[in-house]
Design a protein around this motif. Structure first.
Motif, PDB file in Angstrom:
ATOM      1  N   HIS B 177       0.845  -1.195   0.000  1.00 26.63           N
ATOM      2  CA  HIS B 177       0.000   0.000   0.000  1.00 26.63           C
ATOM      3  C   HIS B 177       0.883   1.249   0.000  1.00 26.63           C
ATOM      4  O   HIS B 177       1.850   1.337   0.751  1.00 26.63           O
ATOM      5  N   VAL B 178       0.534   2.193  -0.846  1.00 32.26           N
ATOM      6  CA  VAL B 178       1.282   3.446  -0.920  1.00 32.26           C
ATOM      7  C   VAL B 178       0.382   4.606  -0.522  1.00 32.26           C
ATOM      8  O   VAL B 178      -0.687   4.793  -1.109  1.00 32.26           O
ATOM      9  N   ASP B 179       0.812   5.350   0.469  1.00 32.88           N
ATOM     10  CA  ASP B 179       0.103   6.574   0.832  1.00 32.88           C
ATOM     11  C   ASP B 179       0.669   7.681  -0.052  1.00 32.88           C
ATOM     12  O   ASP B 179       1.790   8.134   0.152  1.00 32.88           O
ATOM     13  N   ALA B 180      -0.127   8.073  -1.035  1.00 32.58           N
ATOM     14  CA  ALA B 180       0.335   9.078  -2.002  1.00 32.58           C
ATOM     15  C   ALA B 180      -0.407  10.393  -1.799  1.00 32.58           C
ATOM     16  O   ALA B 180      -0.583  11.182  -2.732  1.00 32.58           O
ATOM     17  N   ALA B 181      -0.824  10.627  -0.565  1.00 37.04           N
ATOM     18  CA  ALA B 181      -1.712  11.757  -0.267  1.00 37.04           C
ATOM     19  C   ALA B 181      -1.202  13.106  -0.764  1.00 37.04           C
ATOM     20  O   ALA B 181      -1.978  13.920  -1.232  1.00 37.04           O
ATOM     21  N   THR B 182       0.092  13.339  -0.648  1.00 36.79           N
ATOM     22  CA  THR B 182       0.578  14.700  -0.931  1.00 36.79           C
ATOM     23  C   THR B 182       1.294  14.818  -2.275  1.00 36.79           C
ATOM     24  O   THR B 182       2.056  15.751  -2.493  1.00 36.79           O
ATOM     25  N   THR B 183       1.063  13.852  -3.169  1.00 33.61           N
ATOM     26  CA  THR B 183       1.942  13.784  -4.336  1.00 33.61           C
ATOM     27  C   THR B 183       1.321  14.230  -5.659  1.00 33.61           C
ATOM     28  O   THR B 183       2.048  14.434  -6.627  1.00 33.61           O
ATOM     29  N   VAL B 184       0.001  14.371  -5.702  1.00 38.00           N
ATOM     30  CA  VAL B 184      -0.633  14.708  -6.984  1.00 38.00           C
ATOM     31  C   VAL B 184      -0.125  16.062  -7.482  1.00 38.00           C
ATOM     32  O   VAL B 184      -0.107  17.037  -6.748  1.00 38.00           O
ATOM     33  N   GLY B 185       0.295  16.096  -8.730  1.00 34.06           N
ATOM     34  CA  GLY B 185       0.813  17.332  -9.308  1.00 34.06           C
ATOM     35  C   GLY B 185       2.316  17.464  -9.142  1.00 34.06           C
ATOM     36  O   GLY B 185       2.942  18.312  -9.762  1.00 34.06           O
ATOM     37  N   TRP B 186       2.898  16.623  -8.294  1.00 32.29           N
ATOM     38  CA  TRP B 186       4.338  16.749  -8.037  1.00 32.29           C
ATOM     39  C   TRP B 186       5.115  15.510  -8.472  1.00 32.29           C
ATOM     40  O   TRP B 186       6.279  15.611  -8.831  1.00 32.29           O
ATOM     41  N   LEU B 187       4.477  14.349  -8.397  1.00 34.09           N
ATOM     42  CA  LEU B 187       5.184  13.113  -8.747  1.00 34.09           C
ATOM     43  C   LEU B 187       4.367  12.324  -9.768  1.00 34.09           C
ATOM     44  O   LEU B 187       3.169  12.558  -9.928  1.00 34.09           O
ATOM     45  N   ASP B 188       5.039  11.370 -10.400  1.00 34.37           N
ATOM     46  CA  ASP B 188       4.349  10.497 -11.356  1.00 34.37           C
ATOM     47  C   ASP B 188       3.268   9.716 -10.616  1.00 34.37           C
ATOM     48  O   ASP B 188       3.543   8.979  -9.675  1.00 34.37           O
ATOM     49  N   ILE B 189       2.029   9.907 -11.060  1.00 35.52           N
ATOM     50  CA  ILE B 189       0.928   9.293 -10.335  1.00 35.52           C
ATOM     51  C   ILE B 189       0.203   8.272 -11.218  1.00 35.52           C
ATOM     52  O   ILE B 189      -0.882   7.814 -10.924  1.00 35.52           O
ATOM     53  N   LYS B 190       0.853   7.895 -12.338  1.00 32.80           N
ATOM     54  CA  LYS B 190       0.308   6.806 -13.161  1.00 32.80           C
ATOM     55  C   LYS B 190       0.502   5.527 -12.357  1.00 32.80           C
ATOM     56  O   LYS B 190       1.583   4.932 -12.332  1.00 32.80           O
ATOM     57  N   VAL B 191      -0.561   5.133 -11.703  1.00 32.79           N
ATOM     58  CA  VAL B 191      -0.469   4.083 -10.694  1.00 32.79           C
ATOM     59  C   VAL B 191       0.019   2.762 -11.285  1.00 32.79           C
ATOM     60  O   VAL B 191       0.743   2.005 -10.638  1.00 32.79           O
ATOM     61  N   ASN B 192      -0.354   2.506 -12.523  1.00 31.43           N
ATOM     62  CA  ASN B 192       0.066   1.236 -13.147  1.00 31.43           C
ATOM     63  C   ASN B 192       1.581   1.120 -13.277  1.00 31.43           C
ATOM     64  O   ASN B 192       2.120   0.037 -13.413  1.00 31.43           O
ATOM     65  N   ARG B 193       2.262   2.262 -13.217  1.00 33.05           N
ATOM     66  CA  ARG B 193       3.726   2.244 -13.330  1.00 33.05           C
ATOM     67  C   ARG B 193       4.415   2.060 -11.986  1.00 33.05           C
ATOM     68  O   ARG B 193       5.599   1.810 -11.921  1.00 33.05           O
ATOM     69  N   LEU B 194       3.678   2.250 -10.896  1.00 32.60           N
ATOM     70  CA  LEU B 194       4.325   2.316  -9.583  1.00 32.60           C
ATOM     71  C   LEU B 194       4.506   0.953  -8.913  1.00 32.60           C
ATOM     72  O   LEU B 194       5.368   0.784  -8.063  1.00 32.60           O
ATOM     73  N   GLY B 195       3.652   0.010  -9.253  1.00 28.90           N
ATOM     74  CA  GLY B 195       3.785  -1.327  -8.672  1.00 28.90           C
ATOM     75  C   GLY B 195       3.088  -1.498  -7.332  1.00 28.90           C
ATOM     76  O   GLY B 195       3.361  -2.438  -6.594  1.00 28.90           O
ATOM     77  N   ALA B 196       2.163  -0.596  -7.023  1.00 31.84           N
ATOM     78  CA  ALA B 196       1.425  -0.720  -5.760  1.00 31.84           C
ATOM     79  C   ALA B 196       0.187  -1.583  -5.949  1.00 31.84           C
ATOM     80  O   ALA B 196      -0.393  -1.617  -7.038  1.00 31.84           O
ATOM     81  N   ASP B 197      -0.201  -2.294  -4.898  1.00 34.56           N
ATOM     82  CA  ASP B 197      -1.461  -3.040  -4.923  1.00 34.56           C
ATOM     83  C   ASP B 197      -2.602  -2.150  -4.464  1.00 34.56           C
ATOM     84  O   ASP B 197      -3.745  -2.319  -4.885  1.00 34.56           O
ATOM     85  N   LEU B 198      -2.284  -1.258  -3.545  1.00 35.39           N
ATOM     86  CA  LEU B 198      -3.265  -0.292  -3.067  1.00 35.39           C
ATOM     87  C   LEU B 198      -2.584   1.077  -2.997  1.00 35.39           C
ATOM     88  O   LEU B 198      -1.382   1.160  -2.712  1.00 35.39           O
ATOM     89  N   LEU B 199      -3.359   2.116  -3.255  1.00 36.10           N
ATOM     90  CA  LEU B 199      -2.780   3.462  -3.208  1.00 36.10           C
ATOM     91  C   LEU B 199      -3.848   4.457  -2.765  1.00 36.10           C
ATOM     92  O   LEU B 199      -4.986   4.416  -3.219  1.00 36.10           O
TER      93      LEU B 199
END
Lengths: 141, 387
Positions: B177-199
């Motif tokens: 699980h990845v907590d990506a709460a503060t990342t939209v607009g700043w980091l790559d958020i194409k989830v399929n590229r990140l390898g997380a099961d939950l985000l």
């Protein structure tokens, strides 16, 4: 969150700064929150021959509440006898400041501890250990 | 001058507009069969499809929840619960948001054990420790994409690879699980590229409304609901869907990602300008990694001052920032993030974080650089005789 009076004492702390040639100075720290407090005193005798706080100054590394409550304490104890000064507690300080957020009440204790330590040192310095113990007893009650 | 965008952001006017019809015109319950209900259902379906497209995932992998904290709770408790028969070991890091750390710790009372990974002085998670912490009993690892206090960006793809190769090796199921709460607009958020099961994504950090969140749940990932009450969101997050909030959140996601390229490079250069300016003040240091950091976060330790006092004086100048000082927290302890990075409590006292947003201007940054030394000087003067 803070009353107008707290903010006023925080923005314009009374009796803040270093004192040259104090009769006594004492520093205490709060290991949990990290605040540090230092108090300087000049003592004189009143007409009855009792010691009283002629001048008081403080310096601090602390939050707004620590600064404001210490500023308030210095105002409250100035001109008071040492015994009266030790009687100024967190309730009196909070009342003087028009209230404090409950979580910030503890901030005012640091200044009282510094004052207590200074007065104790003063008494010890004059070789009156018995009085010092007695004062400590009073302050802890 | 609002420089606390990492705390929360203003809602985009376009988002307010997009939400408007769903309060009292298209107000139907999405579960109702009549046209009012259909209208609301359509809006939610459309939002789900759009969110999936923006994140590079399938619509069925998007779950709308209540808040960021709802998403993290659902992810952590839901996985822990459903895989309980396989194992009871959870892994997280010492610098997670309370929305993760407290959930993992809270599960101790229910028989779960945990490993809380340490970080280096920059706030980067110890990957070797992660690898060796994983056992046959491990069912979940939850690591944040980037830290909200010091901006440290974790190598999420690498972490995913470590977890997945261990999963293969141990022939077990380990959810990431990845907590990506503060990342939209700043980091790559194409989830399929990140390898997380939950985000987990939080709406109000990217110009959406408060009170709504997204949980990405990869197809095939087991998850049990943590409370009950209906078929909504496949029974995983029951409760009548908040149509206006969902519509608004997805609109905000769309705008943020559309603006990303333009905004990010501008904000980053403003952030660097601010960092350079603040470090001109003697006895200050940057917290977090100098390069591996979010474009919007400028965080410091300013020695010899206390954070809350600094924030209040800055507020008098119309500047909003935040601090990890004990005095600014509800529990009177310094920030667990700074402590985990090896910063002692007395230094954490002087922490300050400026977080920039797309509306931040050069003039605002220069104003802060101009005002801050005076504020620091005023507070340092108060402690001059202290040894």
């Amino acid at each position: 969150m803070y009353s107008k009076k707290v903010m006023d004492h925080f923005r314009h702390p009374r009796n803040m700064g270093e004192m040259k040639n104090p009769d006594v100075q004492a520093q205490v720290g709060n290991s949990i929150c990290g605040d540090i407090m230092k108090i300087y005193l000049k003592i004189n005798k009143n007409k009855k021959g009792e010691d009283y706080v002629k001048e008081i100054k403080f310096q601090t590394l602390g939050c707004a509440a620590a600064i404001a409550t210490t500023s308030a304490l210095t105002e409250l104890v100035k001109g008071k006898t040492l015994k009266q000064a030790l009687g100024v507690d967190k309730k009196a300080i909070a009342k003087y400041l028009g209230g404090l957020p409950p979580i910030k009440l503890h901030c005012s204790i640091l200044s009282q501890e510094a004052l207590r330590k200074a007065i104790k040192k003063l008494k010890l310095g004059k070789g009156k250990k018995k009085v010092a113990d007695k004062i400590d007893g009073v302050s802890q009650s | 001058m609002y420089l606390d965008y990492a705390a929360t952001t203003p809602v985009y006017p376009e988002v307010v507009q997009a939400m408007a019809p769903y309060w009292n015109k298209k107000f139907g319950n999405p579960s109702s069969v009549h046209s009012w209900g259909q209208e609301a259902r359509m809006a939610i379906d459309k939002s789900r499809a759009r969110a999936a497209e923006l994140l590079g995932v399938e619509p069925m992998e998007i779950i709308f929840t209540g808040t960021t904290t709802s998403s993290t709770n659902l992810a952590i408790q839901g996985v822990a619960k459903v895989l309980k028969n396989q194992g009871n070991h959870l892994i997280t890091s010492a610098i997670e948001h309370h929305g993760v750390l407290d959930v993992v710790r809270g599960l101790e009372k229910q028989g779960f054990i945990n490993t809380i990974l340490g970080v280096d002085k920059y706030g980067l998670v110890d990957l070797k420790a992660l690898e060796s912490a994983i056992t046959k009993k491990t069912t979940l690892a939850t690591i944040m994409y980037a830290n909200n206090e010091v901006g440290a960006v974790q190598p999420i793809k690498k972490i995913a690879r470590i977890i997945k190769s261990k999963e293969k090796e141990l022939k077990t199921k380990i959810c990431f699980h990845v907590d990506a709460a503060t990342t939209v607009g700043w980091l790559d958020i194409k989830v399929n590229r990140l390898g997380a099961d939950l985000l987990t994504l939080g709406s109000h950090k990217f110009g959406g409304p408060k009170g709504v969140g997204i949980l990405y749940l990869k197809k095939g990932t087991p998850l049990a609901p943590i409370f009950f009450g209906g078929h909504h969101e496949k029974g995983i997050w029951p409760g009548t869907e908040a149509t206006p909030l969902i519509v608004g959140m997805v609109k905000a996601l769309e705008i943020s990602l559309k603006n990303e390229k333009k905004v990010k490079s501008r904000v980053k250069s403003l952030r660097d300008r601010l960092i350079k300016g603040v470090l001109q003040i003697p006895n200050t240091q940057l917290t977090g990694h100098p390069q591996k950091r979010l474009a919007d976060i400028a965080s410091f330790i300013i020695k010899g001052v206390e954070g809350e006092a600094m924030l209040l004086l800055l507020s008098d100048y119309g500047i909003a920032a935040s601090s990890g000082s004990a005095c600014t927290s509800g529990e009177l302890k310094p920030s667990h993030v700074l402590l985990a990075m090896g910063i002692p409590a007395e230094k954490a006292h002087g922490s300050i974080r400026f977080s920039l947003g797309e509306k931040t201007t050069k003039e605002e940054i220069d104003y802060v650089i101009k005002v801050l030394p005076g504020v620091v000087g005023r507070l340092r003067k108060m402690r001059r005789g202290i040894s």
